[in-house]
Enzyme design. Structure first.
Site, PDB file in Angstrom:
ATOM      1  N   GLU A  32      -7.031   2.285 -18.952  1.00  0.00           N
ATOM      2  CA  GLU A  32      -6.933   3.283 -20.012  1.00  0.00           C
ATOM      3  C   GLU A  32      -6.618   2.386 -21.058  1.00  0.00           C
ATOM      4  O   GLU A  32      -5.663   1.977 -21.271  1.00  0.00           O
ATOM      5  CB  GLU A  32      -5.699   4.158 -19.679  1.00  0.00           C
ATOM      6  CG  GLU A  32      -5.342   5.050 -20.468  1.00  0.00           C
ATOM      7  CD  GLU A  32      -3.999   5.869 -20.447  1.00  0.00           C
ATOM      8  OE1 GLU A  32      -3.522   6.170 -19.361  1.00  0.00           O
ATOM      9  OE2 GLU A  32      -3.412   6.179 -21.627  1.00  0.00           O
ATOM     10  N   ARG A  36      -4.332   3.080 -30.055  1.00  0.00           N
ATOM     11  CA  ARG A  36      -3.379   2.614 -30.856  1.00  0.00           C
ATOM     12  C   ARG A  36      -3.510   1.488 -31.754  1.00  0.00           C
ATOM     13  O   ARG A  36      -2.776   1.084 -32.434  1.00  0.00           O
ATOM     14  CB  ARG A  36      -2.051   1.941 -29.970  1.00  0.00           C
ATOM     15  CG  ARG A  36      -1.639   3.241 -29.122  1.00  0.00           C
ATOM     16  CD  ARG A  36      -0.523   2.783 -28.117  1.00  0.00           C
ATOM     17  NE  ARG A  36      -0.405   3.648 -27.155  1.00  0.00           N
ATOM     18  CZ  ARG A  36       0.588   3.625 -26.218  1.00  0.00           C
ATOM     19  NH1 ARG A  36       1.437   2.839 -26.059  1.00  0.00           N
ATOM     20  NH2 ARG A  36       0.343   4.393 -25.202  1.00  0.00           N
ATOM     21  N   THR A  60      -3.845   7.610 -25.509  1.00  0.00           N
ATOM     22  CA  THR A  60      -3.431   7.773 -26.547  1.00  0.00           C
ATOM     23  C   THR A  60      -4.497   8.463 -27.444  1.00  0.00           C
ATOM     24  O   THR A  60      -4.292   8.357 -28.716  1.00  0.00           O
ATOM     25  CB  THR A  60      -2.746   6.677 -27.332  1.00  0.00           C
ATOM     26  OG1 THR A  60      -2.138   5.654 -26.472  1.00  0.00           O
ATOM     27  CG2 THR A  60      -1.790   7.005 -28.316  1.00  0.00           C
ATOM     28  N   LYS A 120      -0.393  14.070 -17.229  1.00  0.00           N
ATOM     29  CA  LYS A 120       0.382  12.939 -17.411  1.00  0.00           C
ATOM     30  C   LYS A 120       1.764  13.437 -17.748  1.00  0.00           C
ATOM     31  O   LYS A 120       1.909  14.516 -18.311  1.00  0.00           O
ATOM     32  CB  LYS A 120       0.090  12.295 -18.614  1.00  0.00           C
ATOM     33  CG  LYS A 120       0.785  11.020 -18.972  1.00  0.00           C
ATOM     34  CD  LYS A 120       0.076  10.237 -20.149  1.00  0.00           C
ATOM     35  CE  LYS A 120       0.903   9.282 -20.620  1.00  0.00           C
ATOM     36  NZ  LYS A 120       0.109   8.219 -21.565  1.00  0.00           N
TER      37      LYS A 120
END
Ligand code: 3PG
Length: 185
Positions: A32, A36, A60, A120
């Protein structure tokens, strides 16, 4: 999706090979790659092209723009720290799995309304860990969770033993894989 989802932060594109090779050597074929860092989309595109035997997703992802960028780069799954309806709609239209962060009954209900049944659970350690997951599973038996955030070797087994766990997410997979690769040099 594999049982282990390493949360990957790529600061420089040149780090991609080292990290993905280390994960593969540890037997993990999923990454993943998180939005960021500025090179996230580029790293995803590079990983998709050069690691066809790995499942490369984007993490993210907090808005529609990042989601479009991630999908254009070839990401095959999308993860968010929270629930974004616009991201969910883009993923549903393209038939791409979307794993939004949900920790409350209201958030889980919002995910279910969008047709999402795997979420999640982040940050897992702060929002009650396994105890919270067990409590949430009573009203939501159809939901599977990906606990992430504060999961490591000390607590991974207790999460894995629970049948509502779809997978485990965490940056520690990357840390461990790199340490293993270094030790085997
Ligand atoms: C994430 O975005 O999923 C987290 O930063 C991962 O948390 P961890 O570093 O505690 O595994």
């Amino acid at each position: 999706m594999e049982k282990f989802v390493p949360v990957v932060v790529i600061k420089e594109l040149s780090e991609t090979d080292k990290i993905l090779t280390a994960l593969k050597q540890s037997g993990i074929h999923t990454a993943e790659i998180t939005f960021r860092t500025a090179c996230a989309a580029e790293a995803i595109a590079y990983a998709v092209k050069n690691y066809p035997d790995m499942e490369i997703g984007a993490g993210t992802v907090i808005n529609a723009k990042q989601c479009e960028e991630a999908l254009a780069a070839g990401a095959t799954f999308i993860v968010s720290p929270g629930l974004s309806e616009s991201v969910a709609k883009i993923c549903a239209a393209k038939n791409i799995p979307y794993y939004p962060g949900c920790v409350t009954p209201t958030e889980i209900m919002a995910a279910l309304e969008l047709g999402i049944t795997t979420v999640k659970f982040f940050p897992a350690n702060v929002y009650g860990g396994l105890k919270a997951l067990k409590a949430l599973s009573a009203p939501f038996p159809q939901v599977k969770f990906i606990p992430t955030g504060g999961v490591d070797r000390s607590n991974i087994d207790e999460f894995l033993a629970f049948d509502k766990i779809a997978a485990i997410g965490g940056s520690f997979f990357v840390k461990e894989a790199l340490e293993k690769m270094e030790a085997e040099k």
